[in-house]
Motif scaffolding. Structure first.
Motif, PDB file in Angstrom:
ATOM      1  N   THR A 272      13.824 -54.656  36.749  1.00 34.86           N
ATOM      2  CA  THR A 272      14.196 -53.337  37.249  1.00 34.86           C
ATOM      3  C   THR A 272      14.471 -52.434  36.058  1.00 34.86           C
ATOM      4  O   THR A 272      14.279 -52.846  34.907  1.00 34.86           O
ATOM      5  CB  THR A 272      15.434 -53.427  38.156  1.00 34.86           C
ATOM      6  OG1 THR A 272      15.739 -52.126  38.686  1.00 34.86           O
ATOM      7  CG2 THR A 272      16.637 -53.930  37.394  1.00 34.86           C
ATOM      8  N   LYS A 273      14.905 -51.213  36.293  1.00 32.69           N
ATOM      9  CA  LYS A 273      15.215 -50.311  35.191  1.00 32.69           C
ATOM     10  C   LYS A 273      16.581 -49.684  35.398  1.00 32.69           C
ATOM     11  O   LYS A 273      17.069 -49.574  36.528  1.00 32.69           O
ATOM     12  CB  LYS A 273      14.144 -49.234  35.039  1.00 32.69           C
ATOM     13  CG  LYS A 273      14.161 -48.136  36.095  1.00 32.69           C
ATOM     14  CD  LYS A 273      13.193 -47.024  35.724  1.00 32.69           C
ATOM     15  CE  LYS A 273      13.277 -45.881  36.726  1.00 32.69           C
ATOM     16  NZ  LYS A 273      12.428 -44.741  36.326  1.00 32.69           N
TER      17      LYS A 273
ATOM     18  N   VAL B  99      14.660 -53.757  32.315  1.00 25.77           N
ATOM     19  CA  VAL B  99      15.388 -54.983  31.990  1.00 25.77           C
ATOM     20  C   VAL B  99      15.016 -56.063  33.001  1.00 25.77           C
ATOM     21  O   VAL B  99      14.600 -55.777  34.128  1.00 25.77           O
ATOM     22  CB  VAL B  99      16.923 -54.761  32.008  1.00 25.77           C
ATOM     23  CG1 VAL B  99      17.359 -53.817  30.918  1.00 25.77           C
ATOM     24  CG2 VAL B  99      17.375 -54.246  33.373  1.00 25.77           C
ATOM     25  N   ASN B 100      15.184 -57.312  32.554  1.00 24.43           N
ATOM     26  CA  ASN B 100      15.028 -58.467  33.437  1.00 24.43           C
ATOM     27  C   ASN B 100      16.417 -59.027  33.718  1.00 24.43           C
ATOM     28  O   ASN B 100      17.115 -59.472  32.802  1.00 24.43           O
ATOM     29  CB  ASN B 100      14.143 -59.541  32.789  1.00 24.43           C
ATOM     30  CG  ASN B 100      12.683 -59.130  32.747  1.00 24.43           C
ATOM     31  OD1 ASN B 100      12.145 -58.627  33.732  1.00 24.43           O
ATOM     32  ND2 ASN B 100      12.043 -59.337  31.610  1.00 24.43           N
ATOM     33  N   VAL B 101      16.814 -58.979  34.987  1.00 21.77           N
ATOM     34  CA  VAL B 101      18.124 -59.469  35.397  1.00 21.77           C
ATOM     35  C   VAL B 101      17.951 -60.864  35.990  1.00 21.77           C
ATOM     36  O   VAL B 101      17.162 -61.057  36.922  1.00 21.77           O
ATOM     37  CB  VAL B 101      18.769 -58.528  36.425  1.00 21.77           C
ATOM     38  CG1 VAL B 101      20.145 -59.045  36.830  1.00 21.77           C
ATOM     39  CG2 VAL B 101      18.873 -57.116  35.864  1.00 21.77           C
ATOM     40  N   VAL B 102      18.660 -61.832  35.436  1.00 20.46           N
ATOM     41  CA  VAL B 102      18.580 -63.217  35.902  1.00 20.46           C
ATOM     42  C   VAL B 102      19.843 -63.524  36.696  1.00 20.46           C
ATOM     43  O   VAL B 102      20.948 -63.407  36.183  1.00 20.46           O
ATOM     44  CB  VAL B 102      18.434 -64.197  34.726  1.00 20.46           C
ATOM     45  CG1 VAL B 102      18.351 -65.629  35.246  1.00 20.46           C
ATOM     46  CG2 VAL B 102      17.195 -63.854  33.903  1.00 20.46           C
TER      47      VAL B 102
ATOM     48  N   PRO C  40      19.799 -49.482  38.825  1.00 21.71           N
ATOM     49  CA  PRO C  40      19.349 -48.121  38.485  1.00 21.71           C
ATOM     50  C   PRO C  40      20.445 -47.069  38.510  1.00 21.71           C
ATOM     51  O   PRO C  40      20.225 -45.937  38.056  1.00 21.71           O
ATOM     52  CB  PRO C  40      18.286 -47.841  39.562  1.00 21.71           C
ATOM     53  CG  PRO C  40      17.775 -49.177  39.943  1.00 21.71           C
ATOM     54  CD  PRO C  40      18.979 -50.067  39.891  1.00 21.71           C
ATOM     55  N   LYS C  41      21.627 -47.395  39.013  1.00 20.90           N
ATOM     56  CA  LYS C  41      22.740 -46.445  39.006  1.00 20.90           C
ATOM     57  C   LYS C  41      23.539 -46.517  37.707  1.00 20.90           C
ATOM     58  O   LYS C  41      24.446 -45.707  37.506  1.00 20.90           O
ATOM     59  CB  LYS C  41      23.669 -46.732  40.184  1.00 20.90           C
ATOM     60  CG  LYS C  41      23.016 -46.576  41.549  1.00 20.90           C
ATOM     61  CD  LYS C  41      23.992 -46.932  42.656  1.00 20.90           C
ATOM     62  CE  LYS C  41      23.341 -46.835  44.028  1.00 20.90           C
ATOM     63  NZ  LYS C  41      24.286 -47.217  45.109  1.00 20.90           N
TER      64      LYS C  41
ATOM     65  N   PRO D 105      16.847 -56.745  28.067  1.00 24.38           N
ATOM     66  CA  PRO D 105      15.970 -55.583  27.928  1.00 24.38           C
ATOM     67  C   PRO D 105      14.719 -55.931  27.123  1.00 24.38           C
ATOM     68  O   PRO D 105      14.584 -57.040  26.588  1.00 24.38           O
ATOM     69  CB  PRO D 105      16.849 -54.567  27.192  1.00 24.38           C
ATOM     70  CG  PRO D 105      17.805 -55.397  26.412  1.00 24.38           C
ATOM     71  CD  PRO D 105      18.041 -56.653  27.228  1.00 24.38           C
ATOM     72  N   ASP D 106      13.830 -54.978  27.022  1.00 20.67           N
ATOM     73  CA  ASP D 106      12.612 -55.162  26.244  1.00 20.67           C
ATOM     74  C   ASP D 106      12.964 -55.447  24.784  1.00 20.67           C
ATOM     75  O   ASP D 106      13.997 -54.997  24.270  1.00 20.67           O
ATOM     76  CB  ASP D 106      11.735 -53.904  26.347  1.00 20.67           C
ATOM     77  CG  ASP D 106      10.427 -54.052  25.594  1.00 20.67           C
ATOM     78  OD1 ASP D 106       9.526 -54.728  26.101  1.00 20.67           O
ATOM     79  OD2 ASP D 106      10.329 -53.497  24.482  1.00 20.67           O
ATOM     80  N   VAL D 107      12.112 -56.196  24.101  1.00 23.30           N
ATOM     81  CA  VAL D 107      12.392 -56.605  22.729  1.00 23.30           C
ATOM     82  C   VAL D 107      12.538 -55.408  21.801  1.00 23.30           C
ATOM     83  O   VAL D 107      13.363 -55.414  20.878  1.00 23.30           O
ATOM     84  CB  VAL D 107      11.280 -57.559  22.224  1.00 23.30           C
ATOM     85  CG1 VAL D 107       9.922 -56.869  22.227  1.00 23.30           C
ATOM     86  CG2 VAL D 107      11.622 -58.108  20.850  1.00 23.30           C
TER      87      VAL D 107
END
Length: 285
Positions: free
Chosen positions: A60-61, A68-71, A110-111, A153-155
């Motif tokens: 999501t962003k 970002v990737n939320v695990v 996103p919030k 987040p992205d590298v």
């Protein structure tokens, strides 16, 4: 063999779903049970009561447009008294859980800005747990705990964040170093000022001692030698100082060559010049 004698065994931490002619009858607890198959009784399936975990990775962003990737890790189990709901109402439990987790995470993250998302992981996990508890309780499942184990987040974003952090720390270090140098300079200046002050005090005391000594010499000479004046005594002191200076110049091996007039007349001239200089310096301007 168990089916031939109409007996079935249900293992520990499991329950069995008993049907009669295709209709649910009861939930069989762990142990041995009589199952007259010739009367249309059968085991439709087994349901595990053990605690299970599902790891879900959701992309999501954030509010500041950082992907970002939320695990998330979901720990759940079937309620023993509602095992029939878990068996009949859901075809694929893991897919259902995943759908709810995606929905909540993509509505919550996103919030938040990226930094806030890291700080509010517990709030995100709590929101996911509340939504799952409300949805899955109707299917006979208990949500034991929900954890947000990672927000990645992205590298390139991670590298930029590390650079920002490093720059901030370098700025703090530079400020601390400048403050330390400032303190050293202040202390050094205070030390020099104190040294000059003490040096000035020493010079003043030296001059005062010289003046006191000259005064005592003039007074003592005038008393012991009648008819002499203060000027005569001063000339004698100056001549004595002159000869002492000549002696020191001659005794120093590394002294530079100094050419000065020498002789009785020169001594008188030196005394006159020194006396005139002292008198001129003492006159008001």
């Amino acid at each position: 063999m168990g089916n031939l004698v109409c007996c079935v065994q249900v293992d520990q931490s499991k329950v069995a779903i008993k049907e009669g002619f295709g209709k649910f009858e009861k939930v069989l607890q762990p142990g041995c049970h009589c199952l007259p198959w010739f009367l249309g009784k059968q085991i439709a399936g087994h349901v595990s009561l053990r605690l299970q975990q599902l790891d879900i990775k959701c992309e999501t962003k954030t509010k500041d447009n950082v992907f970002v990737n939320v695990v998330a890790s979901i720990q759940y189990r079937v309620l023993a008294d509602r095992a029939n709901d878990a068996f009949y109402k859901l075809t694929n439990t893991r897919t259902q859980l995943q759908a709810y987790v995606y929905d909540v995470i993509r509505a919550s993250v996103p919030k938040l800005n990226l930094d806030d998302a890291f700080e509010q992981k517990n709030e995100i996990a709590k929101a996911v747990e509340q939504e799952l508890e409300k949805a899955m309780s109707a299917y006979g499942y208990e949500i034991v705990q929900t954890l947000i184990t990672d927000i990645e987040p992205d590298v390139h974003v991670k590298r930029a964040m590390n650079e920002i952090n490093a720059a901030a720390r370098m700025r703090v270090a530079a400020n601390e170093k400048a403050e330390a140098e400032k303190i050293l300079q202040i202390k050094r200046a205070e030390g020099e000022a104190e040294s000059k002050y003490l040096s000035g005090m020493g010079v003043a005391r030296q001059r005062q001692a010289i003046v006191d000594g000259l005064r005592d010499s003039v007074i003592g000479f005038s008393v012991n030698v009648p008819g002499t004046t203060a000027r005569d005594v001063m000339d004698m002191v100056l001549v004595t100082q002159y000869f002492d200076t000549m002696k020191e110049i001659g005794a120093t091996s590394k002294s530079s060559a100094v050419f000065i007039p020498h002789g009785p007349g020169a001594v008188h001239d030196v005394a006159s010049q020194i006396r005139d200089g002292l008198l001129q310096g003492s006159l008001p301007h």
